[in-house]
Motif scaffolding. Sequence first.
Motif, short mmCIF file in Angstrom:
data_model
loop_
_atom_site.label_atom_id
_atom_site.label_comp_id
_atom_site.label_asym_id
_atom_site.label_seq_id
_atom_site.Cartn_x
_atom_site.Cartn_y
_atom_site.Cartn_z
N GLN B 94 0.84 -1.18 0.00
CA GLN B 94 0.00 0.00 0.00
C GLN B 94 0.89 1.24 0.00
O GLN B 94 2.10 1.16 0.25
N ASN B 97 -2.21 5.47 3.77
CA ASN B 97 -3.36 4.79 4.34
C ASN B 97 -4.33 4.30 3.27
O ASN B 97 -5.49 4.03 3.57
N GLN B 98 -3.86 4.18 2.05
CA GLN B 98 -4.69 3.61 0.99
C GLN B 98 -4.91 2.12 1.27
O GLN B 98 -4.15 1.49 1.99
N PRO B 99 -5.97 1.52 0.69
CA PRO B 99 -6.22 0.09 0.93
C PRO B 99 -5.06 -0.78 0.47
O PRO B 99 -4.33 -0.45 -0.47
N GLN B 100 -4.91 -1.91 1.12
CA GLN B 100 -3.86 -2.84 0.78
C GLN B 100 -4.24 -3.63 -0.47
O GLN B 100 -5.40 -4.01 -0.66
N HIS B 101 -3.26 -3.90 -1.30
CA HIS B 101 -3.42 -4.75 -2.48
C HIS B 101 -2.58 -6.00 -2.26
O HIS B 101 -1.42 -5.91 -1.87
N PHE B 102 -3.18 -7.14 -2.53
CA PHE B 102 -2.56 -8.41 -2.22
C PHE B 102 -1.99 -9.11 -3.45
O PHE B 102 -2.53 -8.99 -4.56
#
Lengths: 111, 111
Positions: B94, B97-102
């Motif tokens: 990430q 505080n952006q969303p996590q990318h998996f």
Amino acid sequence: EDQVTQSPEALRLQEGESSSLNCSYTVSGLRGLFWYRQDPGKGPEFLFTLYSAGEEKEKERLKATLTKKESFLHITAPKPEDSATYLCAVHLPGGYQKVTFGTGTKLQVIP
Amino acid sequence: DAGVTQSPTHLIKTRGQQVTLRCSPKSGHDTVSWYQQALGQGPQFIFQYYEEEERQRGNFPDRFSGHQFPNYSSELNVNALLLGDSALYLCASQRGNQPQHFGDGTRLSIL
């Protein structure tokens, strides 16, 4: 202790049969709630972020809503390709983005 | 634009051995988190790296350690492997505080 609980564990729907998945949480000072979709053998795919009670987000047949204690993922007229495990996660209070996941709802949409 | 990439995709080890898993974050991302996902469970947070430092840790023993390199890529090391370490290991990246990318994870099997 911070908890995230998803229900039901599994859901089987006929194509076109709308329903909702639930994510309840016991977190003080929630900083954000995330919904992810996970296909077998793959990593979670980001769907939505919700920050405050009353907020709603939509994407195709999916709509996510948030209250002070739970979130719902509404699936309208689902198609077989919507079959997946849907994961809810909460951003815990604190300095950094520590995320706690629920155990997921496994959705199967039958043609 | 490449997403989060993990290697290897599958790994088989025996008890007591050591393993290193690798992760390249999505372009533009500077923070990497590692998760362990047992079958039928949600991902469990192991730790997070930012600016080459571990800045958060979940409830995992010291056998689990990591590293982040200047190019933001990361490694997860597990020593003295136990049967219970068999799981899908996920890396998420990430920016801020952006969303996590998996990524799609490394499937680790311990014999």
